[in-house]
Design an enzyme around this catalytic site. Structure first.
Site, PDB file in Angstrom:
ATOM      1  CB  CYS A 116     -36.274 -27.127  17.585  1.00 42.12           C
ATOM      2  SG  CYS A 116     -36.766 -27.991  18.201  1.00 42.12           S
ATOM      3  CG  HIS A 123     -32.641 -35.069   8.618  1.00 42.33           C
ATOM      4  ND1 HIS A 123     -32.390 -33.547   8.958  1.00 42.33           N
ATOM      5  CD2 HIS A 123     -33.525 -35.993   7.837  1.00 42.33           C
ATOM      6  CE1 HIS A 123     -33.544 -33.777   9.906  1.00 42.33           C
ATOM      7  NE2 HIS A 123     -34.597 -34.637   9.587  1.00 42.33           N
ATOM      8  CD  GLU A 161     -31.986 -33.469  14.340  1.00 40.71           C
ATOM      9  OE1 GLU A 161     -33.368 -33.719  13.900  1.00 40.71           O
ATOM     10  OE2 GLU A 161     -31.465 -34.462  15.246  1.00 40.71           O
TER      11      GLU A 161
HETATM   12  S1  SF4 Z   1     -39.838 -32.579  16.236  1.00 33.68           S
HETATM   13 FE1  SF4 Z   1     -37.770 -31.151  15.693  1.00 33.68          FE
HETATM   14  S2  SF4 Z   1     -39.092 -29.576  16.090  1.00 33.68           S
HETATM   15 FE2  SF4 Z   1     -40.407 -31.029  16.665  1.00 33.68          FE
HETATM   16  S3  SF4 Z   1     -39.955 -30.925  18.728  1.00 33.68           S
HETATM   17 FE3  SF4 Z   1     -38.660 -32.663  18.412  1.00 33.68          FE
HETATM   18  S4  SF4 Z   1     -36.815 -31.522  17.985  1.00 33.68           S
HETATM   19 FE4  SF4 Z   1     -38.254 -30.045  17.810  1.00 33.68          FE
END
Ligand code: SF4
Length: 280
Positions: free
Chosen positions: A91, A119, A121
């Protein structure tokens, strides 16, 4: 009993984008779960021949999809060196803190990452620091108090964290250090779903939060809901619903995490309606 959906719930921009990418990548595997929802992962496997592996050693195909929440710099480099075709579904809201951490660490800043060190991320974001010894992942102010930071500090947050908790970290840093560069990397999708669940849980007398139990943003929704509505439940599928939860309830609120597919939400609402009709 009335059933009401939160004003904002479910799939965010990043997840929609990742699923669209996966649906066009037949034969690929994702390294780690593409999104934190086991049922959606199963659907991608069955309908689009997109698999998933949890370790680099198990990858036996040439096409690799990088999951929504990113991978570490080292893993990416290893896959590239093996000549794998990388399809990047990270993302853009996750790529941003990766870039900030890289740049600020290169410029001599100590880096504070507000988030969960386990996590994927956060592991990915941290891996982009040029100075791992001066990059710290913390979950609260108490953890920060144990770290001796330099005067130049940059702070970012895991995308799905609560803004109120991030502000506590930021306030502490600003009160105690001369130069603090604050990057609000919490994403809007998280805000919108969180605000909506907060409002709905104030009026509902039972709340059903749908999402993967390993999904950080789903858990946050559940915790916010629980603050206002004691009868809040986090479920992954319709089988977990218990008829007794709904006895003598007037308003059932429903929300879902950012990686919960619409078809699953609708299945669960259907089951709640059946329970409601049965109870009445
Ligand atoms: S929740 Fe995670 S995947 Fe969804 S828009 Fe936000 S950062 Fe991106």
């Amino acid at each position: 009993m009335q059933i009401k959906l939160a004003n904002s719930y479910g799939f965010c921009f990043g997840v929609k984008r990742a699923i669209e990418i996966a649906e066009k990548s037949s034969g690929a595997v994702t390294y780690g779960a593409l999104i934190h929802n086991p049922l959606e992962i199963e659907r991608l496997k069955n309908n689009y021949n997109v698999g998933y592996v949890d370790s680099l050693d198990k990858i036996d195909t040439n096409k690799i999809i990088i999951r929504t929440h990113g991978i570490t710099k080292e893993d990416k480099e290893q896959l590239e060196s093996q000549g794998k075709e990388l399809i990047d579904a990270t993302c853009p809201f996750v790529t941003k803190p990766q870039e900030i951490v890289k740049e600020m660490s290169e410029n001599g800043y100590d880096v504070v990452i507000f988030g969960d060190i386990n996590h994927p991320e956060v592991k990915g974001v941290k891996s982009y620091s040029k100075n791992q010894n001066r990059t710290f992942v913390v979950l609260n102010v108490d953890e920060l108090k144990n770290i001796k930071l330099k005067e130049k500090i940059a702070v970012v947050a895991q995308t799905t964290r609560k803004i109120s908790e991030f502000l506590k970290i930021v306030n502490f840093l600003v009160e105690n250090h001369k130069e603090v560069r604050v990057f609000n990397t919490i994403c809007n999708a998280t805000f919108e779903n969180q605000d909506a669940v907060k409002e709905l849980s104030k009026e509902a007398d039972i709340m059903i939060i749908i999402g993967g139990k390993n999904s950080s943003n789903t858990k946050q929704l559940y915790l916010i809901s629980k603050e206002n509505c004691n009868d809040s439940y986090l479920i992954e599928n319709a089988d977990e619903l218990k008829p007794e939860w709904f006895k003598n309830k007037n308003l059932c609120g429903v929300s879902a995490g950012a990686s919960t597919p619409e078809w699953l939400i609708q299945n669960i609402i259907k089951k709640i309606k059946q329970i409601k009709d049965y109870n009445e």
